[in-house]
Design a protein around this motif. Sequence first.
Motif, PDB file in Angstrom:
ATOM      1  N   PRO A   1       0.816  -1.222   0.000  1.00 17.77           N
ATOM      2  CA  PRO A   1       0.000   0.000   0.000  1.00 17.77           C
ATOM      3  C   PRO A   1       0.846   1.267   0.000  1.00 17.77           C
ATOM      4  O   PRO A   1       1.853   1.354   0.697  1.00 17.77           O
ATOM      5  CB  PRO A   1      -0.828  -0.126   1.282  1.00 17.77           C
ATOM      6  CG  PRO A   1      -0.046  -1.044   2.163  1.00 17.77           C
ATOM      7  CD  PRO A   1       0.645  -2.006   1.235  1.00 17.77           C
ATOM      8  N   ILE A   2       0.418   2.252  -0.781  1.00 14.37           N
ATOM      9  CA  ILE A   2       1.162   3.485  -0.994  1.00 14.37           C
ATOM     10  C   ILE A   2       0.513   4.627  -0.224  1.00 14.37           C
ATOM     11  O   ILE A   2      -0.714   4.772  -0.222  1.00 14.37           O
ATOM     12  CB  ILE A   2       1.195   3.841  -2.491  1.00 14.37           C
ATOM     13  CG1 ILE A   2       1.736   2.678  -3.322  1.00 14.37           C
ATOM     14  CG2 ILE A   2       2.030   5.099  -2.744  1.00 14.37           C
ATOM     15  CD1 ILE A   2       1.468   2.831  -4.809  1.00 14.37           C
TER      16      ILE A   2
ATOM     17  N   ALA B   1      -6.129   6.657 -13.038  1.00 16.68           N
ATOM     18  CA  ALA B   1      -6.472   5.607 -13.997  1.00 16.68           C
ATOM     19  C   ALA B   1      -5.294   4.672 -14.226  1.00 16.68           C
ATOM     20  O   ALA B   1      -5.459   3.442 -14.313  1.00 16.68           O
ATOM     21  CB  ALA B   1      -6.940   6.222 -15.311  1.00 16.68           C
ATOM     22  N   ALA B   2      -4.090   5.238 -14.329  1.00 16.31           N
ATOM     23  CA  ALA B   2      -2.893   4.411 -14.534  1.00 16.31           C
ATOM     24  C   ALA B   2      -2.618   3.533 -13.314  1.00 16.31           C
ATOM     25  O   ALA B   2      -2.274   2.345 -13.454  1.00 16.31           O
ATOM     26  CB  ALA B   2      -1.690   5.305 -14.827  1.00 16.31           C
ATOM     27  N   TYR B   3      -2.766   4.089 -12.126  1.00 13.25           N
ATOM     28  CA  TYR B   3      -2.524   3.311 -10.910  1.00 13.25           C
ATOM     29  C   TYR B   3      -3.542   2.188 -10.769  1.00 13.25           C
ATOM     30  O   TYR B   3      -3.204   1.064 -10.372  1.00 13.25           O
ATOM     31  CB  TYR B   3      -2.563   4.231  -9.679  1.00 13.25           C
ATOM     32  CG  TYR B   3      -1.253   4.916  -9.386  1.00 13.25           C
ATOM     33  CD1 TYR B   3      -0.497   5.479 -10.418  1.00 13.25           C
ATOM     34  CD2 TYR B   3      -0.754   5.018  -8.098  1.00 13.25           C
ATOM     35  CE1 TYR B   3       0.704   6.107 -10.172  1.00 13.25           C
ATOM     36  CE2 TYR B   3       0.458   5.651  -7.836  1.00 13.25           C
ATOM     37  CZ  TYR B   3       1.178   6.191  -8.872  1.00 13.25           C
ATOM     38  OH  TYR B   3       2.380   6.813  -8.625  1.00 13.25           O
ATOM     39  N   GLU B   4      -4.780   2.486 -11.091  1.00 20.36           N
ATOM     40  CA  GLU B   4      -5.808   1.445 -10.999  1.00 20.36           C
ATOM     41  C   GLU B   4      -5.543   0.345 -12.024  1.00 20.36           C
ATOM     42  O   GLU B   4      -5.686  -0.848 -11.716  1.00 20.36           O
ATOM     43  CB  GLU B   4      -7.190   2.047 -11.209  1.00 20.36           C
ATOM     44  CG  GLU B   4      -8.288   1.032 -10.920  1.00 20.36           C
ATOM     45  CD  GLU B   4      -9.667   1.552 -11.200  1.00 20.36           C
ATOM     46  OE1 GLU B   4     -10.613   1.071 -10.560  1.00 20.36           O
ATOM     47  OE2 GLU B   4      -9.818   2.423 -12.085  1.00 20.36           O
ATOM     48  N   ALA B   5      -5.157   0.719 -13.234  1.00 24.00           N
ATOM     49  CA  ALA B   5      -4.866  -0.275 -14.264  1.00 24.00           C
ATOM     50  C   ALA B   5      -3.710  -1.190 -13.857  1.00 24.00           C
ATOM     51  O   ALA B   5      -3.670  -2.362 -14.244  1.00 24.00           O
ATOM     52  CB  ALA B   5      -4.552   0.422 -15.583  1.00 24.00           C
ATOM     53  N   GLU B   6      -2.775  -0.652 -13.069  1.00 27.29           N
ATOM     54  CA  GLU B   6      -1.640  -1.442 -12.597  1.00 27.29           C
ATOM     55  C   GLU B   6      -1.950  -2.188 -11.292  1.00 27.29           C
ATOM     56  O   GLU B   6      -1.078  -2.872 -10.752  1.00 27.29           O
ATOM     57  CB  GLU B   6      -0.433  -0.534 -12.391  1.00 27.29           C
ATOM     58  CG  GLU B   6       0.087   0.092 -13.682  1.00 27.29           C
ATOM     59  CD  GLU B   6       1.161   1.137 -13.436  1.00 27.29           C
ATOM     60  OE1 GLU B   6       1.748   1.155 -12.336  1.00 27.29           O
ATOM     61  OE2 GLU B   6       1.402   1.959 -14.349  1.00 27.29           O
ATOM     62  N   GLY B   7      -3.162  -2.036 -10.786  1.00 28.04           N
ATOM     63  CA  GLY B   7      -3.560  -2.739  -9.580  1.00 28.04           C
ATOM     64  C   GLY B   7      -2.920  -2.205  -8.316  1.00 28.04           C
ATOM     65  O   GLY B   7      -2.800  -2.929  -7.310  1.00 28.04           O
ATOM     66  N   LYS B   8      -2.519  -0.935  -8.300  1.00 25.20           N
ATOM     67  CA  LYS B   8      -1.840  -0.380  -7.131  1.00 25.20           C
ATOM     68  C   LYS B   8      -2.814  -0.143  -5.984  1.00 25.20           C
ATOM     69  O   LYS B   8      -3.952   0.296  -6.191  1.00 25.20           O
ATOM     70  CB  LYS B   8      -1.117   0.908  -7.498  1.00 25.20           C
ATOM     71  CG  LYS B   8       0.062   0.683  -8.438  1.00 25.20           C
ATOM     72  CD  LYS B   8       0.874   1.949  -8.648  1.00 25.20           C
ATOM     73  CE  LYS B   8       2.099   1.683  -9.519  1.00 25.20           C
ATOM     74  NZ  LYS B   8       2.943   2.884  -9.698  1.00 25.20           N
ATOM     75  N   VAL B   9      -2.343  -0.437  -4.797  1.00 23.54           N
ATOM     76  CA  VAL B   9      -3.136  -0.263  -3.581  1.00 23.54           C
ATOM     77  C   VAL B   9      -2.643   0.999  -2.876  1.00 23.54           C
ATOM     78  O   VAL B   9      -1.434   1.208  -2.726  1.00 23.54           O
ATOM     79  CB  VAL B   9      -3.000  -1.490  -2.658  1.00 23.54           C
ATOM     80  CG1 VAL B   9      -3.730  -1.258  -1.341  1.00 23.54           C
ATOM     81  CG2 VAL B   9      -3.512  -2.737  -3.367  1.00 23.54           C
ATOM     82  N   VAL B  10      -3.573   1.835  -2.445  1.00 25.55           N
ATOM     83  CA  VAL B  10      -3.242   3.096  -1.784  1.00 25.55           C
ATOM     84  C   VAL B  10      -3.760   3.053  -0.352  1.00 25.55           C
ATOM     85  O   VAL B  10      -4.940   2.831  -0.114  1.00 25.55           O
ATOM     86  CB  VAL B  10      -3.857   4.295  -2.545  1.00 25.55           C
ATOM     87  CG1 VAL B  10      -3.630   5.592  -1.788  1.00 25.55           C
ATOM     88  CG2 VAL B  10      -3.257   4.381  -3.945  1.00 25.55           C
TER      89      VAL B  10
END
Length: 404
Positions: free
Chosen positions: A204-205, A275-284
């Motif tokens: 998570p970021i 949108a880019a972070y979601e496409a890469e599956g990044k967790v915040v």
Amino acid sequence: MLFRVAASATWLTFFTIATHASGQFSKHTAQFHFESDISDDQFENHYNEPGFELNLDDIRLVQFSLDEDAIWITERQKLHAKAMGKKYLDITDAPSNFGLLFEKPHFSYPPPNSSLVAPMLPLLSIEEMKINLEYFSSFRTRYYNSESGRASSEWLLQKIRNYTAELATPEQKALISVEPFYHKWKQASVIIRIAPNDSAGSDPITILGAHCDSINKENPFLPAPGADDDGSGTVTLLEAYRTLLKFKYIPTTPLEFHFYSAEEGGGLGSQDIVAAYEAEGKVVKGMQQYDMTAWVASGSEETVNIITNGVDAELTQFLTLLVDRYLDIPWVKETTPAGIGSDHLLWNRAGYQACHAFEGLVAYGNNDNIHTHRDRIDASHEFSFSHVHQFAKLAVAFAVELSS
């Protein structure tokens, strides 16, 4: 589509598109009434200013409220709405599945308890923030589709890289990346990432954001120094990052600082990044926006305004605890009237947990100067670097408490 200007009022009639669960679209018209004497050609480049790419007849899909359908309008009509103080999101290029690619995990936030924050705070420098903001607000405009807007983000990128080269330890440098995030327009966003060596890509970021563009609402080709909106938020995060470097801080989970392009265009830069972070599956783990941190109106109490709409309730409550523990001024809570705000809304819209703290109650804000040539450091004694200093403390606290 109709755009009709009368002597005392401007009426706008738009086609509205609503997306239903079936994936089908329906169209109807909606009418907005602006009391205005603005003429149709006010936003033309009458001054023949070079370095701009702006098609006033471009058709854009815009949302004026999170609770209402989006509407198709022209870029000229967007600027008219900005001139009238209307806030909006431009979702023309948002993916149709924005926010739906995966279910975002929900985080809880224990009370702040880090032993690292307090010894960092004396490292913050008001003078450093003043020097940075004097330069950052010296660009004629930071309008996102102008050459000076491009130059301002290039300066910001280089300033961050210089801090990193001069202050980071070898161990920190191995963990830090400072990169531009390019868009369809001239001005880039800038992202600082500090990721521990053992941090997997799915960790998570923690994100702190500010927008680096500016606009003159009377005409985008006119000067827009943007000292408060949002130069103040930009230098707040710059100083927080510099302080973490000086303290030799290394997070245990990824920590990022984002400087978004084109917020004034309707959250365009942050929308691309989300949108880019979601496409890469990044967790915040949590995102906080710093949009205007400098103004303390005469006769008002100096406060941190915790925004309560378009945010995550738990993260917002955590923000109040950070103010209580680390700042010298109190917090207040306010629900903003328009329903559309800054870049944190794009994270919230995508299902991530986000929050926002503002320089003061909206009624006491820098309302007469922002989005004009008057948004300068020397506009008034109400422009306060000691107030910016309080927000820099909050940025350090948010960054460390969530990433350590």
